[in-house]
Design an enzyme around this catalytic site. Structure first.
Site, short mmCIF file in Angstrom:
data_model
loop_
_atom_site.label_atom_id
_atom_site.label_comp_id
_atom_site.label_asym_id
_atom_site.label_seq_id
_atom_site.Cartn_x
_atom_site.Cartn_y
_atom_site.Cartn_z
N TYR A 44 -5.90 10.86 4.42
CA TYR A 44 -4.51 11.14 4.06
C TYR A 44 -4.44 11.96 2.76
O TYR A 44 -5.46 12.44 2.27
CB TYR A 44 -3.70 9.84 4.01
N GLN A 64 0.83 -1.20 0.00
CA GLN A 64 0.00 0.00 0.00
C GLN A 64 0.87 1.26 0.00
O GLN A 64 1.66 1.48 0.92
CB GLN A 64 -0.94 0.02 1.22
N ALA A 113 -7.62 6.76 1.02
CA ALA A 113 -8.66 6.72 2.05
C ALA A 113 -8.20 7.41 3.33
O ALA A 113 -7.09 7.96 3.41
CB ALA A 113 -9.01 5.26 2.34
N GLY A 147 -8.80 -6.76 9.33
CA GLY A 147 -7.65 -6.15 9.96
C GLY A 147 -7.38 -6.76 11.32
O GLY A 147 -6.54 -7.65 11.47
C1 8OZ Z 1 -3.98 3.42 12.27
C2 8OZ Z 1 -2.93 4.14 12.80
C3 8OZ Z 1 -2.11 4.85 11.96
C4 8OZ Z 1 -2.34 4.86 10.59
C5 8OZ Z 1 -5.00 4.23 8.02
C6 8OZ Z 1 -2.63 4.03 7.74
O1 8OZ Z 1 -5.95 4.51 8.76
C7 8OZ Z 1 -3.64 4.13 8.59
C8 8OZ Z 1 -3.41 4.14 10.06
C9 8OZ Z 1 -4.22 3.43 10.91
O2 8OZ Z 1 -5.17 4.04 6.81
#
Ligand code: 8OZ
Length: 368
Positions: free
Chosen positions: A184, A103, A181, A321
């Site tokens: 970010y 990813q 998603a 997950g």
């Molecule tokens: C939990 C803690 C930090 C990052 C996401 C990459 O929510 C994460 C993430 C999840 O997509």
């Protein structure tokens, strides 16, 4: 649970060019156990290898550049050394007959100056800070105020995606997933609760999709569409994300994605700790009907509801997950109707082997 009820989970499938032995996929999971330079360690190789019976593993979110980092000890895919370390992980999963996808991640404004090169500000579509926190060497801290990317910096960031995609190829992954998603960077362009730009990257849905399309076009230099997936969270409010009209907006995004013929669309449908809103579930089902390709559902499923989602035609596969954190042999447990180990939240993020590589399989438990 009888075995029959979970049969849909064990019908072999193909998403794009990627064949899978079952439809129980491992979702990307941030575990914060890489070294400071973003190189994943030997424990990560053990952890992923233990989970190779997943239909496909989607490995944890991995920053495409030093500026893409937003949490302590997350792995990267922007140096040859990182690619080399990832290759050991990939080889281990392949040796067990598994499949693994990487990813590609850029956190945008969900970051803190202490995590970024030369203490620079994070970057985003906007210069407004996220009302959210991230995890640094000092524990949880408020996200730092970002600088809005200039058009030139957007081009350079898109080029970073292409280079990360190249390195993922070097590492031997079976495919890549573009992380669009969970609030970010790409999501910060997509949704108007954050994107306040007045240039060609803001305003209309067409403009807000532009950055995502440029990223998809850039990674296509190194990966065919049938080995490229994408992750979206149309209803996600994580990391201070929102849109004024998610249904109309994501309808356009799903239709745009049809034109890319990607291996799959992976949708975060619900979030740990949030109550499932039935209206949201209906909206996601309506959106799903607009997408022509392979659909991976994620969030809040168990074996029964996952099998039902596949049997009903909502999903082609389901990713898990938390259940995969604590159950390295999750597909077998689902097939046997066996009990699941409980995950220990205290060891989800950071630390060593404890809570990472020491969860027992059914075979381990029998031998003990
Ligand atoms: C939990 C803690 C930090 C990052 C996401 C990459 O929510 C994460 C993430 C999840 O997509």
């Amino acid at each position: 649970m009888t075995t029959d009820q979970t049969d849909p989970l064990f019908a072999p499938a193909r998403m794009g060019a990627i064949a899978m032995q079952n439809r129980v996929l491992m979702a990307p999971l941030t575990r914060n156990r890489a070294q400071g330079d973003g190189v994943p360690g030997d424990l990560a190789a053990t952890y992923y290898r233990q989970r190779a019976t997943a239909g496909v593993i989607i490995a944890e979110a991995t920053q495409i550049s030093p500026m893409g980092k937003g949490y302590l000890d997350t792995p990267g895919i922007h140096t040859e050394q990182q690619a080399h370390a990832w290759k050991k992980i990939v080889d281990g999963v392949h040796a067990e007959g598994g499949k693994i996808i990487l990813q590609l991640w850029h956190v945008g404004r969900i970051s803190h100056v202490s995590l970024l090169p030369d203490g620079r500000n994070p970057v985003s579509s906007t210069d407004r800070a996220a009302k959210s926190q991230t995890f640094t060497a000092n524990g949880f801290e408020d996200c730092s105020k970002p600088d809005a990317l200039t058009e030139e910096q957007i081009k350079a960031t898109v080029a970073d995606y292409a280079e990360a995609a190249r390195l993922a190829k070097v590492a031997g992954f079976d495919g890549i997933e573009v992380h669009a998603a969970n609030g970010y960077l790409i999501d910060q362009f997509l949704q108007d609760g954050v994107n306040d730009r007045t240039d060609g990257y803001g305003g209309s849905t067409e403009n807000r999709m532009r950055f995502l399309k440029e990223v998809l076009d850039a990674v296509a230099d190194h990966w065919p569409a049938d080995r490229t997936g994408i992750r979206l969270s149309p209803l996600g409010q994580a990391s201070d994300m929102s849109d004024s009209d998610p249904e109309a907006h994501f309808a356009e995004i799903y239709k745009m994605l049809n034109g890319y013929n990607l291996a799959y669309l992976h949708v975060v449908e619900s979030f740990p700790g949030s109550n499932a809103d039935p209206k949201g579930a209906d909206l996601l089902k309506r959106l799903r009907k607009l997408y022509d390709g392979f659909y991976i559902a994620n969030g809040g499923y168990d074996a029964d509801s996952a099998a039902k989602a596949i049997a009903d035609g909502h999903a082609d596969a389901v990713s898990f997950g938390r259940a995969f954190i604590a159950n390295p042999d999750l597909p077998r447990r689902f097939a046997d109707g066996a009990a699941l180990n409980e995950g220990d939240q205290d060891t989800f993020y950071g630390g060593g082997a404890e809570g990472y590589t020491d969860y027992p399989t059914l075979d381990d438990a029998e031998a003990a």
